[in-house]
Write a protein that holds these residues in place. Sequence first.
Motif, mmCIF file in Angstrom:
data_model
loop_
_atom_site.group_PDB
_atom_site.id
_atom_site.type_symbol
_atom_site.label_atom_id
_atom_site.label_comp_id
_atom_site.label_asym_id
_atom_site.label_seq_id
_atom_site.Cartn_x
_atom_site.Cartn_y
_atom_site.Cartn_z
ATOM 1 N N ALA A 16 0.836 -1.205 0.000
ATOM 2 C CA ALA A 16 0.000 0.000 0.000
ATOM 3 C C ALA A 16 0.874 1.259 0.000
ATOM 4 O O ALA A 16 0.596 2.232 -0.716
ATOM 5 C CB ALA A 16 -0.931 -0.010 1.209
ATOM 6 N N VAL A 17 1.937 1.234 0.792
ATOM 7 C CA VAL A 17 2.864 2.367 0.821
ATOM 8 C C VAL A 17 3.554 2.524 -0.532
ATOM 9 O O VAL A 17 3.727 3.646 -1.037
ATOM 10 C CB VAL A 17 3.905 2.189 1.948
ATOM 11 C CG1 VAL A 17 4.960 3.289 1.882
ATOM 12 C CG2 VAL A 17 3.226 2.192 3.311
ATOM 13 N N LEU A 18 3.933 1.414 -1.161
ATOM 14 C CA LEU A 18 4.609 1.471 -2.460
ATOM 15 C C LEU A 18 3.717 2.068 -3.545
ATOM 16 O O LEU A 18 4.201 2.766 -4.443
ATOM 17 C CB LEU A 18 5.081 0.071 -2.876
ATOM 18 C CG LEU A 18 6.215 -0.532 -2.037
ATOM 19 C CD1 LEU A 18 6.526 -1.948 -2.505
ATOM 20 C CD2 LEU A 18 7.468 0.340 -2.104
ATOM 21 N N VAL A 19 2.418 1.812 -3.473
ATOM 22 C CA VAL A 19 1.488 2.408 -4.439
ATOM 23 C C VAL A 19 1.545 3.931 -4.343
ATOM 24 O O VAL A 19 1.690 4.648 -5.346
ATOM 25 C CB VAL A 19 0.054 1.905 -4.189
ATOM 26 C CG1 VAL A 19 -0.937 2.711 -5.022
ATOM 27 C CG2 VAL A 19 -0.077 0.425 -4.537
ATOM 28 N N VAL A 20 1.449 4.446 -3.118
ATOM 29 C CA VAL A 20 1.414 5.894 -2.904
ATOM 30 C C VAL A 20 2.730 6.545 -3.328
ATOM 31 O O VAL A 20 2.746 7.558 -4.049
ATOM 32 C CB VAL A 20 1.112 6.209 -1.426
ATOM 33 C CG1 VAL A 20 1.202 7.709 -1.159
ATOM 34 C CG2 VAL A 20 -0.268 5.688 -1.042
ATOM 35 N N LEU A 21 3.851 5.976 -2.907
ATOM 36 C CA LEU A 21 5.152 6.572 -3.208
ATOM 37 C C LEU A 21 5.479 6.528 -4.705
ATOM 38 O O LEU A 21 6.081 7.458 -5.247
ATOM 39 C CB LEU A 21 6.249 5.855 -2.416
ATOM 40 C CG LEU A 21 6.181 5.984 -0.890
ATOM 41 C CD1 LEU A 21 7.276 5.154 -0.234
ATOM 42 C CD2 LEU A 21 6.301 7.446 -0.466
ATOM 43 N N SER A 22 5.077 5.451 -5.370
ATOM 44 C CA SER A 22 5.345 5.333 -6.808
ATOM 45 C C SER A 22 4.586 6.387 -7.597
ATOM 46 O O SER A 22 5.129 7.000 -8.529
ATOM 47 C CB SER A 22 4.973 3.935 -7.300
ATOM 48 O OG SER A 22 5.773 2.948 -6.674
ATOM 49 N N ILE A 23 3.332 6.603 -7.240
ATOM 50 C CA ILE A 23 2.549 7.635 -7.918
ATOM 51 C C ILE A 23 3.177 9.011 -7.690
ATOM 52 O O ILE A 23 3.258 9.843 -8.609
ATOM 53 C CB ILE A 23 1.092 7.605 -7.427
ATOM 54 C CG1 ILE A 23 0.403 6.311 -7.903
ATOM 55 C CG2 ILE A 23 0.319 8.823 -7.921
ATOM 56 C CD1 ILE A 23 -0.982 6.100 -7.337
#
Length: 476
Positions: free
Chosen positions: A320-327
Amino acid sequence: MAKTKLIEKIGYGFGDMSTSTFWKIFSYYLPFFYSNIFGLSLIDAGVLVLVTRIWDAVSDPMMGIISDRTNTKWGKYRPYLLWVAPFFSICGILLFTTPDWNYGAKLIWAYITYILMMTVYTGINVPYGAMLGVMTDDSNEKTVFSSFRMFFAYGGSFLALFLWEPLTDFVVGAPIGSHQGYNSPDGWFWGMVVVAAACFVMFILCFLLTREHLKTVSTVSVGDDFKSLLSNKPWWLLIGAALCSNLFNTVRGATVAYFFQDIIGPGVSLSFDIVFVVSFLFYSGLFLGVGEASNMAGVALCVPIANKLGKKTTFIFVNAVLVVLSIAFFFVPCTPGGFWTMLVLQVVISVFTGIMSPLIWSMYADVSDYAELKYNTASTGLIFSSASMAQKFGGAIGGAAVLWLLSGFGYVTDAEQLAAGVVQPESALTVLRWLMSFIPAMVAALAIIVVWFYPLTTERVQEINAELKKAREYDA
């Protein structure tokens, strides 16, 4: 059984320090090598990466079955570290050799050397991974072993990626940072000679310092092993989650060399002023190397976080954190302040992917225990080979997708055109940004959906371990 010794955990770490050093160079630099140094077209390079990695992935279960049925005085899996290590290093050197032949002959050479390299990689990496299932019977101890493994892996990867570009200059006697070696076949060849020698030594250390403490015996046929594997629901779900994790890493990693070449540009420096001004070159090796160092911090966090939240919850939280940071990465501008923001995002993203790596390997060990209890089959090698298979499918799909997307959006690789002043089209630059942001974010979101249905909770794993302890035979 008694707790394993610290030296065994360190020795186990040396094994993945070696394989990961090679793997990261293959994943992050090999597409660039084939298209910009070796001289293949983006389409041919993409097909080569896909076909070779698929063969590599398919061969993993074969190696798992062979190693499951190997019996020596050194154990089932450990001997392969000794037997295969020299071939691993030799094939790595051949892979980065650029013969002065016509295009068709070079393409054939590329297929032969890449297939040889990946076959040998399977021959050593599958048994190495399976060792985790027979070094201890304690689920938490497996996570510790896995954390040592990944800590050493990221340490080796950090050194390889951080030093690769300077090393290619150094081995041909060119000034560091000039890119004379990095842009020449000789630099890549002699750089790999140095890396291959170091990897051979690390494999031998892994063999000497480790032991197999559990004796597992498969009482079923190969066909029954496969049948039980295919009916193993936790295995299917973990395969999907692991494939997504490796796809996330490969897409970002394989894009970095192109991203720095064409979006960041050469000769960019970052500086900060504390007592005096410190300035350093902002290049792809630094970006990737900082990521590997940050992965190590994530590995150190894996055990306490997984023990607190449980493995499944930790997996979902991390993605979930990776989704936010990637965007967020997509919206960072190419300015001095933006370059610092990119570096910070790389650090934080890499900390979280560092948590993910030992977590997945530890979950495979749990799936192996589940299979042994439910199906009465000691198929540790087969199950861990599937972990390697997912890694390679992720690498195959990710590496080929990067090359094909670049080709489809008009990316220019022809050295003569670039020297004549031809610039990359806006469409190619846009897809490079997407490959560093939105596309990895979508992969991480898919991983969350898959692992949501994973049934091996902390409580269930404890029950499985308790029942297995009554049936296993130990070797001190």
